[in-house]
Design an enzyme around this catalytic site. Sequence first.
Site, PDB file in Angstrom:
ATOM      1  N   GLY A 193      13.219-139.794 -24.219  1.00 21.47           N
ATOM      2  CA  GLY A 193      13.118-140.705 -25.364  1.00 21.47           C
ATOM      3  C   GLY A 193      12.664-139.981 -26.608  1.00 21.47           C
ATOM      4  O   GLY A 193      13.208-140.184 -27.704  1.00 21.47           O
ATOM      5  N   ASP A 194      11.657-139.131 -26.467  1.00 28.61           N
ATOM      6  CA  ASP A 194      11.191-138.316 -27.594  1.00 28.61           C
ATOM      7  C   ASP A 194      12.263-137.332 -28.046  1.00 28.61           C
ATOM      8  O   ASP A 194      12.550-137.200 -29.245  1.00 28.61           O
ATOM      9  CB  ASP A 194       9.942-137.524 -27.188  1.00 28.61           C
ATOM     10  CG  ASP A 194       8.698-138.382 -27.105  1.00 28.61           C
ATOM     11  OD1 ASP A 194       8.647-139.420 -27.781  1.00 28.61           O
ATOM     12  OD2 ASP A 194       7.782-138.022 -26.359  1.00 28.61           O
TER      13      ASP A 194
END
Length: 423
Positions: A193-194
């Site tokens: 996600g990052d």
Amino acid sequence: MTINDDTIVGMLPGGLSRGALRGIVVLDTTRVVAGPFCSMLLADLGATVIKIENPKEPDYTRDFPPKLTSPGEPGGPDEEFSAFFAQYNRNKFGLTLDLSTEDGKDLLKKLVRRADVLVENFRPGTMDKLGVGYDVLRGENPRLVYTAISGYGQTGPYRRRPAYDNSAQATGGLWSMNGFQDRPPARVGTIIGDLSATLYAVIGTLAALRHAEKTGEGQLVDVSQQDSVLSLTENAVVSYTVDGKVPGPLGNEHPFVKPYELYPCKDGFVFFGGYTDKFWRLSCHLFGQPELADDPEIDTMAKRFVPEVYERRVRTLLQKWFQDKTKTELEEIVGDAVPLSAIKNIGEVVEDPQIAARDMIVDVEYPEFGQLRMFGSPIKLAGTPTQPRGLAPKVGEHADTVLRALADLDDERIAELREKGVI
């Protein structure tokens, strides 16, 4: 407005002053990974990146393991420096700035007037509450590209929710699809996600920079971790919208392509992806059973995609081909002919000759701590190569240099701000 060579562009900490983004000034107010990785990629490409941290609460990844160590003063504790932090903050200048103070806000505005990009990854509304949100800063510099990375984006009902990588994996659908059918869903084994939000933020920033250079108009670049994860779910969305299917965990299998997964061998596992008719025919020849290429039950890709046929004929055959051979032997058999790859642990990857040939593990010398090996840059530019061997800054390490060059402060004013705790 890009900066001139006689300011700080030629003084990158530990790196070289060149690259496609040479002269572009980036103010990095981010912390943890998604924001720092974004600005690090810009720094590797030659931008002058100034990492701005709160003097009372610096980026807390400075305390993340693993750590480089060096002996401290006799009788005192050893000095430490986070290798995690170093990897995501290389090639940056270090500046501390307390944005809760009026002096801190004023100083950021001065820096913005000389900057091209500002990157932040606070919850939406945080910078506005501090009095230095996008609307305020574009008043200081209409050309400013303001890149905001957040869990759910600057708009929508979730915008104010706190979020981490796992939040994005959970709400973007990826977590529900990962793992095995007979077990609970499993998160992807890295902070996807990052990292995906980072890559989209870099793309958006570069596109906005090009527009600003052509028109003189900056803009807000709004990147959500949830959005980024959703875009990585391959055919899941259209499977639902077209056929009404909700994809679940598939383990190591592809939703429909077969053979295309992990298979055991003598000393571990390999990925085999010889599913097309061309690759299947080659595989049959390479593994000594050319007659199977014309077997009427498995001679076409469509037939091999049928789950029952795949389980009964194809998987059994591959297990027979692979079980008594090592990963290296299997790679040697197929060579450049068929997609087959050893599944390597990170130690094997670091020592991999292809990784070495691509300069993807770089050695960086920290004077106090010794050598750090970390990943390099996957972006290969022939004319303006990336520069991944720079150092990460200590807290506020380059405050004097940055403030003299970009805020036109003299030593007396810098000392006054330091005494007040603003920097």
